[in-house]
Design a protein around this motif. Structure first.
Motif, PDB file in Angstrom:
ATOM      1  N   ASP A   2       0.860  -1.189   0.000  1.00 49.93           N
ATOM      2  CA  ASP A   2       0.000   0.000   0.000  1.00 49.93           C
ATOM      3  C   ASP A   2       0.891   1.231   0.000  1.00 49.93           C
ATOM      4  N   VAL A   3       0.883   2.002  -1.118  1.00 49.95           N
ATOM      5  CA  VAL A   3       1.796   3.146  -1.239  1.00 49.95           C
ATOM      6  C   VAL A   3       1.188   4.428  -0.680  1.00 49.95           C
ATOM      7  N   LEU A   4      -0.082   4.395  -0.268  1.00 48.89           N
ATOM      8  CA  LEU A   4      -0.653   5.539   0.444  1.00 48.89           C
ATOM      9  C   LEU A   4      -0.183   5.514   1.894  1.00 48.89           C
ATOM     10  N   ARG A   5      -0.290   4.361   2.527  1.00 48.04           N
ATOM     11  CA  ARG A   5       0.143   4.217   3.916  1.00 48.04           C
ATOM     12  C   ARG A   5       1.577   3.720   4.039  1.00 48.04           C
ATOM     13  N   LYS A  59       0.159  -6.293   9.333  1.00 48.66           N
ATOM     14  CA  LYS A  59       0.786  -5.079   8.803  1.00 48.66           C
ATOM     15  C   LYS A  59       2.280  -5.144   9.066  1.00 48.66           C
ATOM     16  N   LEU A  60       3.065  -5.043   7.979  1.00 48.36           N
ATOM     17  CA  LEU A  60       4.515  -5.204   8.073  1.00 48.36           C
ATOM     18  C   LEU A  60       5.214  -4.088   7.308  1.00 48.36           C
ATOM     19  N   PRO A  61       6.492  -3.865   7.610  1.00 49.94           N
ATOM     20  CA  PRO A  61       7.253  -2.885   6.813  1.00 49.94           C
ATOM     21  C   PRO A  61       7.396  -3.367   5.369  1.00 49.94           C
ATOM     22  N   ILE A  62       7.591  -2.426   4.477  1.00 51.28           N
ATOM     23  CA  ILE A  62       7.833  -2.772   3.080  1.00 51.28           C
ATOM     24  C   ILE A  62       9.238  -3.347   2.952  1.00 51.28           C
ATOM     25  N   PRO A  63       9.412  -4.529   2.356  1.00 51.35           N
ATOM     26  CA  PRO A  63      10.740  -5.133   2.253  1.00 51.35           C
ATOM     27  C   PRO A  63      11.691  -4.270   1.422  1.00 51.35           C
ATOM     28  N   GLU A  64      12.941  -4.430   1.670  1.00 48.69           N
ATOM     29  CA  GLU A  64      13.959  -3.575   1.058  1.00 48.69           C
ATOM     30  C   GLU A  64      13.899  -3.615  -0.470  1.00 48.69           C
ATOM     31  N   GLU A  65      13.674  -4.805  -1.029  1.00 42.77           N
ATOM     32  CA  GLU A  65      13.683  -4.924  -2.494  1.00 42.77           C
ATOM     33  C   GLU A  65      12.480  -4.230  -3.150  1.00 42.77           C
ATOM     34  N   LEU A  88       3.374  15.174   1.715  1.00 43.64           N
ATOM     35  CA  LEU A  88       2.054  15.474   2.263  1.00 43.64           C
ATOM     36  C   LEU A  88       1.723  14.441   3.322  1.00 43.64           C
ATOM     37  N   GLU A  89       1.078  14.904   4.391  1.00 42.67           N
ATOM     38  CA  GLU A  89       0.639  13.978   5.434  1.00 42.67           C
ATOM     39  C   GLU A  89      -0.479  13.083   4.893  1.00 42.67           C
ATOM     40  N   GLU A  90      -0.694  11.942   5.572  1.00 45.14           N
ATOM     41  CA  GLU A  90      -1.723  11.004   5.104  1.00 45.14           C
ATOM     42  C   GLU A  90      -3.099  11.656   5.096  1.00 45.14           C
ATOM     43  N   ASP A  91      -3.412  12.458   6.125  1.00 48.96           N
ATOM     44  CA  ASP A  91      -4.718  13.119   6.169  1.00 48.96           C
ATOM     45  C   ASP A  91      -4.871  14.126   5.028  1.00 48.96           C
TER      46      ASP A  91
END
Length: 711
Positions: free
Chosen positions: A176-179, A194-200, A233-236
């Motif tokens: 998810d590239v918004l969050r 919910k996990l961090p986006i992997p390095e690759e 920009l902030e998420e809101d």
């Protein structure tokens, strides 16, 4: 007090080609919200939306359904729609009352024709849109190809919010590239980890996030300034900017799903709650008089009826959206179309075919009521003392026509009642009692639409019907000048009948010179209801026929033009000059000259090289590029003349002129050769002469029929 205020009611419509997974997604949404304890499936015929036995039998949605769910403090009304173009009326009705559309794309098939058709309507309504690529768990799924096709078909305003980390049977992670979060699902789906986006994946995710931020900022000056100042920009801020851009039809966020495995539906519902506009955030409805109608709970009560269905043992169920005010049980509203006062004894929330009674519905909400006496689809109802009329749904013209009659003698009245009920439920079905063709005609969108109509009549109204080929509205005309005369004389004691008429007929065309060799004393031009003209000249000299009998001759000519000599079809584009005749001081009367006019016209017509004309339709077919050869071949076998072919995205639009007589079963043939991947529309563009052989065949058939009728 209503459970949800206007700001917390969201109305979405699920759109997409047949088989894209709309009904399965609606089942996921109900399950995720806890409204159902077990997800049904289309294959097991137990989904909440597809409850109709005909849908369960066919495995596809045929009618729009109203569902609702609750998610994190919001109510989401879900309108599930069919994917076949035959049922476009159901889609249009749902779009009329929805505030956001969710277009599902099948990752295995890419963008299909049904999606293109629906997109045209969303553009008309300016519906805020979300795209969701579904079925990413199928072996043939191709996310990149589907995304590319979506941008080709629907424009660069599509912005990626999510993309899959893998596709096919191993699909279970969404970035998810918004969050800027990775969602990892269990094999059974449901709530993800919910996990961090992997390095690759970080470089790709960061690039897509930046594209999303720039697209949102580009549609809002304030956000653009914030972006230039902070570089982010902030998420809101992103959510608020996305909402404005969606309302303005400037941005279409794209999500990822596997509705079958319940992966991604919860995140989509959260986005609907947090970002998609409520009815009060959309531009106000405009009345037909041009006045805005703000969607507020304290405004004047006003509803719009978008759908009606008939339930056995219950009666008519009317579906409506509250566009202003608050509707309460027991309230009386005035129907703007007929000034009838309707009382709302019961109000319901709908869950497929299940009704939940409520006491009130607030502006922006969608519900249903029973037994409105004189209210139909497209009617606006409002408080007394108001004059509010909302714009109606404009339904498309039909593409197919058949004749219909009861299978059993004596069922004519039952058939009439059944057709009336069909028309109430489905405004895209048109019923015509044709005096010209001497048939009752049913106009519909295609063969699937027709089969549903048959099922309803036979199962709901208990009347068996027979469909047949609709007769063709041929026209008759002439190609050269001819003269004829006829004397009508009858003596049967007392005053008899006498009238003699001499007339000339000619093919009429615009700008033709006055009749040669005749003295014109009067001229009348008639625009015929069935097309073309009759030009009628009075060229009588010396009082051979009194002026008072000229209208009777005209009446006789016109009567014969209603039933031409060749095939009994209407006659058009003829000039008639009455130039001589005789009358009797006692026996001449109106009926005598009418009969003489009929017979003289008939004789002259047969001498004037009569020509039969057939209606020609302009047929436009939209199909995938690899099917153009098959479609063109089909059109050519139907005496079609190719007019042109243009590319529309990944599809080809083929236009041809085809005789109407060859299009009776074109809908089913097109569906067969394209596996349902094409759509078409047609309209009569004019008339053209038929060949000599066909004219002789049709004339012989008509003469044989008339001989049998007189025997």
């Amino acid at each position: 007090m209503p459970e949800f205020d206007t700001a917390h009611v969201k109305n979405i419509v699920l759109l997409g080609h047949a088989g894209s997974g709309k009904t399965t997604l609606s089942e996921c949404m109900l399950y995720e919200a806890g409204l159902i304890s077990r997800r049904g499936s289309v294959e097991e015929q137990n989904t909440t939306a597809d409850y109709h036995p005909l849908e369960q039998e066919r495995g596809n949605s045929l009618f729009s359904k109203l569902l609702h769910t609750r998610w994190r403090g919001y109510k989401i009304n879900i309108l599930d729609t069919p994917g076949y173009n035959d049922f476009v009326g159901e889609v249009l009705a749902a779009l009329r009352v929805a505030d956001t559309g969710v277009m599902l794309l099948n990752a295995s098939q890419g963008v299909e024709v049904g999606s293109d058709i629906i997109w045209e309507y969303t553009e008309q309504f300016k519906t805020p849109m979300i795209f969701a690529i579904n079925k990413l768990d199928e072996d043939s799924a191709d996310y990149d190809r589907t995304l590319q096709e979506a941008k080709e078909h629907f424009g660069s305003k599509i912005c990626v919010v999510q993309y899959p980390r893998q596709v096919g049977a191993g699909f279970h992670e969404i970035i998810d590239v918004l969050r800027m979060t990775r969602y990892k699902f269990k094999d059974t789906g449901g709530k993800p980890e919910k996990l961090p986006i992997p390095e690759e994946e970080q470089e790709k995710a960061a690039r897509l996030h930046q594209e999303l931020v720039e697209a949102v900022a580009a549609n809002d000056e304030t956000l653009m300034e914030h972006y230039f100042d902070k570089g982010e920009l902030e998420e809101d801020e992103l959510k608020e900017g996305m909402k404005k851009a969606m309302i303005n039809h400037e941005l279409f966020p794209l999500f990822c799903l596997s509705a079958q495995r319940n992966m991604g539906s919860g995140r989509l519902m959260g986005f609907i709650d947090n970002v998609c506009p409520s009815a009060n955030e959309m531009p106000p409805q405009q009345t037909t008089s041009g006045e805005p109608l703000p969607c507020t709970a304290d405004g004047p009560p006003c509803i719009f009826v978008y759908k009606t269905i008939s339930e056995q043992h219950v009666g008519d169920l009317s579906f409506f959206k509250v566009f202003s005010g608050t509707i309460k049980s027991g309230m009386e509203l005035v129907n703007e179309s007929n000034n009838v006062v309707e009382k709302f004894n019961q109000l319901f929330l709908m869950e497929g075919n299940k009704r939940t009674p409520v006491n009130e519905l607030v502006a922006g909400d969608i519900g249903a009521t029973l037994k409105l006496r004189n209210t139909h689809v497209n009617n606006t109802l409002h408080a007394r003392g108001r004059n509010i009329n909302l714009a109606p749904i404009v339904f498309p013209a039909p593409n197919m026509t058949v004749s219909i009659e009861p299978a059993n003698k004596g069922d004519e009245e039952k058939l009439a009642q059944a057709l009336h009920q069909l028309r109430e439920e489905d405004p895209t079905l048109l019923v015509e009692v044709s005096s010209e063709l001497k048939q009752t005609l049913l106009h519909c969108q295609g063969d699937a639409h027709l089969s549903v109509a048959r099922w309803k009549m036979e199962h709901n109204q208990r009347v068996a019907v027979k469909f047949g080929k609709a007769r063709i509205p041929y026209r008759e005309t002439i190609r050269k000048m001819a003269e004829a005369s006829y004397r009508h004389k009858k003596q049967s004691g007392g005053a008899g009948q006498f009238g003699e008429v001499h007339l000339r007929i000619e093919p009429w065309y615009e700008g033709m010179p006055e009749p040669h060799g005749l003295t014109v004393r009067g001229r009348e031009i008639f625009e015929l209801d069935w097309g073309g003209k009759l030009v009628y000249y009075n060229c009588i000299v010396g009082g051979a026929i009194d002026n008072r009998f000229m209208p009777s001759i005209l009446k006789g000519v016109m009567e014969k033009m209603h039933e031409g000599p060749l095939t009994g079809s209407y006659v058009r584009d003829v000039r008639v000059c009455v130039f001589d005749g005789k009358m009797h001081p006692v026996d001449s009367n109106d009926i005598s000259f009418k009969i003489a006019g009929i017979m003289a016209f008939k004789q002259a017509f047969t001498l004037a090289d009569p020509q039969l004309l057939e209606p020609i339709c302009r047929v436009a077919v939209l199909c995938p590029d690899d099917l153009t050869g098959a479609v063109m071949g089909e059109l050519q076998t139907r005496r079609g003349v190719m007019e042109g072919m243009d590319a529309e995205g990944a599809f080809q639009k083929i236009v041809a002129q085809v005789p109407q007589a060859e299009l009776h079963d074109f809908s089913s043939a097109l569906r067969s050769i394209t596996q349902g991947r094409a759509k078409f529309n047609m309209q009569v563009s004019g008339y053209a002469p038929v060949s000599f052989d066909l004219q002789r065949k049709l004339t012989d058939a008509y003469n044989s029929h008339m001989t049998e009728a007189l025997a």
